[in-house]
Design an enzyme around this catalytic site. Structure first.
Site, PDB file in Angstrom:
ATOM      1  N   CYS A 129       0.811  -1.222   0.000  1.00  0.00           N
ATOM      2  CA  CYS A 129       0.000   0.000   0.000  1.00  0.00           C
ATOM      3  C   CYS A 129       0.847   1.276   0.000  1.00  0.00           C
ATOM      4  CB  CYS A 129      -0.968  -0.018   1.180  1.00  0.00           C
ATOM      5  SG  CYS A 129      -0.222  -0.541   2.724  1.00  0.00           S
ATOM      6  N   HIS A 243      -2.702   6.461   4.516  1.00  0.00           N
ATOM      7  CA  HIS A 243      -1.268   6.608   4.770  1.00  0.00           C
ATOM      8  C   HIS A 243      -0.788   7.948   4.190  1.00  0.00           C
ATOM      9  CE1 HIS A 243      -1.272   2.551   6.027  1.00  0.00           C
ATOM     10  NE2 HIS A 243      -0.615   1.957   5.055  1.00  0.00           N
TER      11      HIS A 243
HETATM   12  N1  LIG Z   1      -5.167  -3.243   5.628  1.00  0.00           N
HETATM   13  C1  LIG Z   1      -4.529  -2.605   4.646  1.00  0.00           C
HETATM   14  O1  LIG Z   1      -4.496  -1.371   4.609  1.00  0.00           O
HETATM   15  C2  LIG Z   1      -3.834  -3.386   3.564  1.00  0.00           C
HETATM   16  C3  LIG Z   1      -3.337  -2.674   2.477  1.00  0.00           C
HETATM   17  C4  LIG Z   1      -2.691  -3.363   1.451  1.00  0.00           C
HETATM   18  C5  LIG Z   1      -2.548  -4.718   1.517  1.00  0.00           C
HETATM   19  N2  LIG Z   1      -3.036  -5.402   2.602  1.00  0.00           N
HETATM   20  C6  LIG Z   1      -2.897  -6.862   2.602  1.00  0.00           C
HETATM   21  O2  LIG Z   1      -4.192  -7.395   2.348  1.00  0.00           O
HETATM   22  C7  LIG Z   1      -4.349  -8.637   3.050  1.00  0.00           C
HETATM   23  C8  LIG Z   1      -5.563  -8.542   3.962  1.00  0.00           C
HETATM   24  O3  LIG Z   1      -5.346  -7.528   4.918  1.00  0.00           O
HETATM   25  P1  LIG Z   1      -6.462  -6.966   5.898  1.00  0.00           P
HETATM   26  O4  LIG Z   1      -5.896  -5.737   6.446  1.00  0.00           O
HETATM   27  O5  LIG Z   1      -7.785  -6.928   5.224  1.00  0.00           O
HETATM   28  O6  LIG Z   1      -6.483  -8.080   7.038  1.00  0.00           O
HETATM   29  P2  LIG Z   1      -7.653  -8.469   8.077  1.00  0.00           P
HETATM   30  O7  LIG Z   1      -8.560  -7.321   8.296  1.00  0.00           O
HETATM   31  O8  LIG Z   1      -6.960  -9.042   9.245  1.00  0.00           O
HETATM   32  O9  LIG Z   1      -8.456  -9.623   7.304  1.00  0.00           O
HETATM   33  C9  LIG Z   1      -7.885 -10.898   7.057  1.00  0.00           C
HETATM   34  C10 LIG Z   1      -8.840 -11.751   6.260  1.00  0.00           C
HETATM   35  O10 LIG Z   1      -8.211 -13.025   6.000  1.00  0.00           O
HETATM   36  C11 LIG Z   1      -9.094 -14.063   6.390  1.00  0.00           C
HETATM   37  N3  LIG Z   1      -8.372 -15.257   6.849  1.00  0.00           N
HETATM   38  C12 LIG Z   1      -7.537 -15.357   7.907  1.00  0.00           C
HETATM   39  N4  LIG Z   1      -7.103 -16.640   8.021  1.00  0.00           N
HETATM   40  C13 LIG Z   1      -7.691 -17.325   7.014  1.00  0.00           C
HETATM   41  C14 LIG Z   1      -7.663 -18.696   6.607  1.00  0.00           C
HETATM   42  N5  LIG Z   1      -6.937 -19.600   7.281  1.00  0.00           N
HETATM   43  N6  LIG Z   1      -8.407 -19.078   5.535  1.00  0.00           N
HETATM   44  C15 LIG Z   1      -9.154 -18.173   4.865  1.00  0.00           C
HETATM   45  N7  LIG Z   1      -9.226 -16.869   5.199  1.00  0.00           N
HETATM   46  C16 LIG Z   1      -8.505 -16.452   6.262  1.00  0.00           C
HETATM   47  C17 LIG Z   1      -9.890 -13.469   7.540  1.00  0.00           C
HETATM   48  O11 LIG Z   1     -11.062 -14.241   7.724  1.00  0.00           O
HETATM   49  P3  LIG Z   1     -11.735 -14.431   9.209  1.00  0.00           P
HETATM   50  O12 LIG Z   1     -12.510 -13.162   9.458  1.00  0.00           O
HETATM   51  O13 LIG Z   1     -12.604 -15.606   9.005  1.00  0.00           O
HETATM   52  O14 LIG Z   1     -10.619 -14.632  10.151  1.00  0.00           O
HETATM   53  C18 LIG Z   1     -10.155 -12.068   7.004  1.00  0.00           C
HETATM   54  O15 LIG Z   1     -11.214 -12.103   6.072  1.00  0.00           O
HETATM   55  C19 LIG Z   1      -3.026  -8.867   3.792  1.00  0.00           C
HETATM   56  O16 LIG Z   1      -2.184  -9.669   3.001  1.00  0.00           O
HETATM   57  C20 LIG Z   1      -2.447  -7.468   3.920  1.00  0.00           C
HETATM   58  O17 LIG Z   1      -1.053  -7.465   4.035  1.00  0.00           O
HETATM   59  C21 LIG Z   1      -3.679  -4.756   3.614  1.00  0.00           C
END
Ligand SMILES: NC(=O)c1ccc[n+]([C@@H]2O[C@H](COP(=O)([O-])OP(=O)(O)OC[C@H]3O[C@@H](n4cnc5c(N)ncnc54)[C@H](OP(=O)(O)O)[C@@H]3O)[C@@H](O)[C@H]2O)c1
Length: 335
Positions: A129, A243
């Site tokens: 990001c 950010h």
């Molecule tokens: N947040 C940001 O600003 C941002 C920006 C760019 C990239 N990213 C990337 O995008 C990705 C998601 O980030 P996020 O911030 O959205 O994280 P998050 O809010 O913690 O969400 C994680 C997601 O992954 C799912 N998950 C976890 N363990 C799993 C499993 N074993 N099988 C299937 N699904 C599973 C969770 O489902 P449950 O609810 O069922 O646990 C939830 O839907 C990451 O790789 C992160 O590095 C994030």
């Protein structure tokens, strides 16, 4: 064009939920939506286009019949499941770090290297990001003067650490307001409310963190600039979303602040907000929940030695939207 069956891996997370909104807002032609998450969420429902849709446990067979998977899960889940989705005929646009530097995987910011989607083998990665938010405004300046070197400091929102980060900052702010002690729970090493944490990710090469190394490694690949030099410091700040980045960029050829403003005023994906007299500059509160990268505070690097062409600027963007979900949906549109 007939509609697509679209799966979202990680549909319950910060990025996954935003992807649902982006698909709706951009009228992506979704014939059927399949929200996938962990066993913890399976059976619950999530809203899409006014309907409650049941969440499916993400297993290899759950990807059967899906045309496009938007990945919004952690690295380990993406590594385990996205190749299974590809085996079953899907094209995946992934937000995790898992495949970004793989030479068989395009790493795409549509405003910069849209053509790279053409050589995918089933997986296309969305960049980090902070990398997206920094590179979108630097790219038009590169067209004018040839980008050589970036020195960046980032101010990254709590929601960059996903739903746990967002929830933790909300909780801590309540504790601070009430004068209660805050716990030292994950996902941050220290209290974030009323604080700054100069560490995002683990420490690696020459004591730069993993987040700091991404801008250089990913930036060289996205911009097709193998010689691009990057020095980045990443700081977590007590901001909910969006950010911000202070960037000094050095160029091959001369570029004035006026030329930089002219290029940015017409650049795709960017909004020029640079009017010091009117106290107008980019701020995270203003850039949240929209898709443009705001750029301002454009000035000459007054420390640059004679003969060095360098510009300093400040930019902000919503990392859940353009830094993740919107960029992924834009890539899906290119497909
Ligand atoms: N947040 C940001 O600003 C941002 C920006 C760019 C990239 N990213 C990337 O995008 C990705 C998601 O980030 P996020 O911030 O959205 O994280 P998050 O809010 O913690 O969400 C994680 C997601 O992954 C799912 N998950 C976890 N363990 C799993 C499993 N074993 N099988 C299937 N699904 C599973 C969770 O489902 P449950 O609810 O069922 O646990 C939830 O839907 C990451 O790789 C992160 O590095 C994030």
């Amino acid at each position: 064009m007939s509609g697509k069956v679209v799966g979202i891996l990680g549909a319950t997370g910060v990025v996954g939920r935003q992807m649902l909104e982006c698909l709706e807002e951009r009228n992506f032609d979704v014939e059927r939506l399949v929200p996938l998450a962990s066993a913890r969420s399976a059976g619950k429902t999530i809203g899409f286009r006014g309907e409650d849709i049941q969440i499916v446990e993400a297993t290899p067979d759950a990807f059967e019949g899906i045309d496009i998977v938007l990945g919004a899960a952690d690295d380990a889940t993406a590594t385990r499941l996205l190749p299974e989705a590809v085996k079953r005929g899907a094209v995946c646009v992934d937000n995790s770090h898992a495949f970004r530097l793989d030479k068989d995987v395009p790493l795409v910011i549509p405003e910069i290297n849209a053509d790279d989607v053409k050589w995918h083998n089933g997986i296309i990665s969305n960049p980090n990001c902070a990398t997206i938010i920094g590179l979108v405004p630097l790219w038009p300046l590169h067209q004018v003067a040839g980008l050589k070197r970036i020195i960046a400091s980032t101010y990254q929102a709590a929601s960059g650490a996903g739903m746990p980060g967002l929830n933790e900052l909300e909780r801590e702010m309540g504790c601070v307001a009430a004068g209660e002690p805050v716990s030292e729970t994950a996902p941050f090493a220290y209290q974030l409310a009323a604080n700054l944490i100069p560490q995002i990710g683990g420490f690696g090469e020459e004591l730069y963190t993993s987040e700091e190394l991404k801008m250089g490694r990913e930036g060289r690949k996205i911009c097709h600039l193998p010689e691009l030099r990057v020095n980045c410091t990443c700081v977590r700040v007590p901001i909910m979303r969006s950010h911000s980045e202070s960037i000094t960029a050095e160029f091959e050829r001369p570029i004035t602040p006026e030329e930089a403003r002219e290029a940015l005023a017409v650049a795709p994906g960017v909004k020029l907000v640079d009017d010091p007299e009117a106290l107008r500059y980019p701020m995270p509160l203003e850039t949240s929940d929209q898709d443009l990268i705001y750029v301002g505070r454009i000035r000459r690097d007054m420390s640059a030695p004679d003969g060095v062409n360098a510009i300093t600027l400040f930019c902000c963007g919503d990392q859940i939207r353009k830094g993740a979900a919107t960029n992924a949906v834009q890539i899906a549109e290119l497909l």
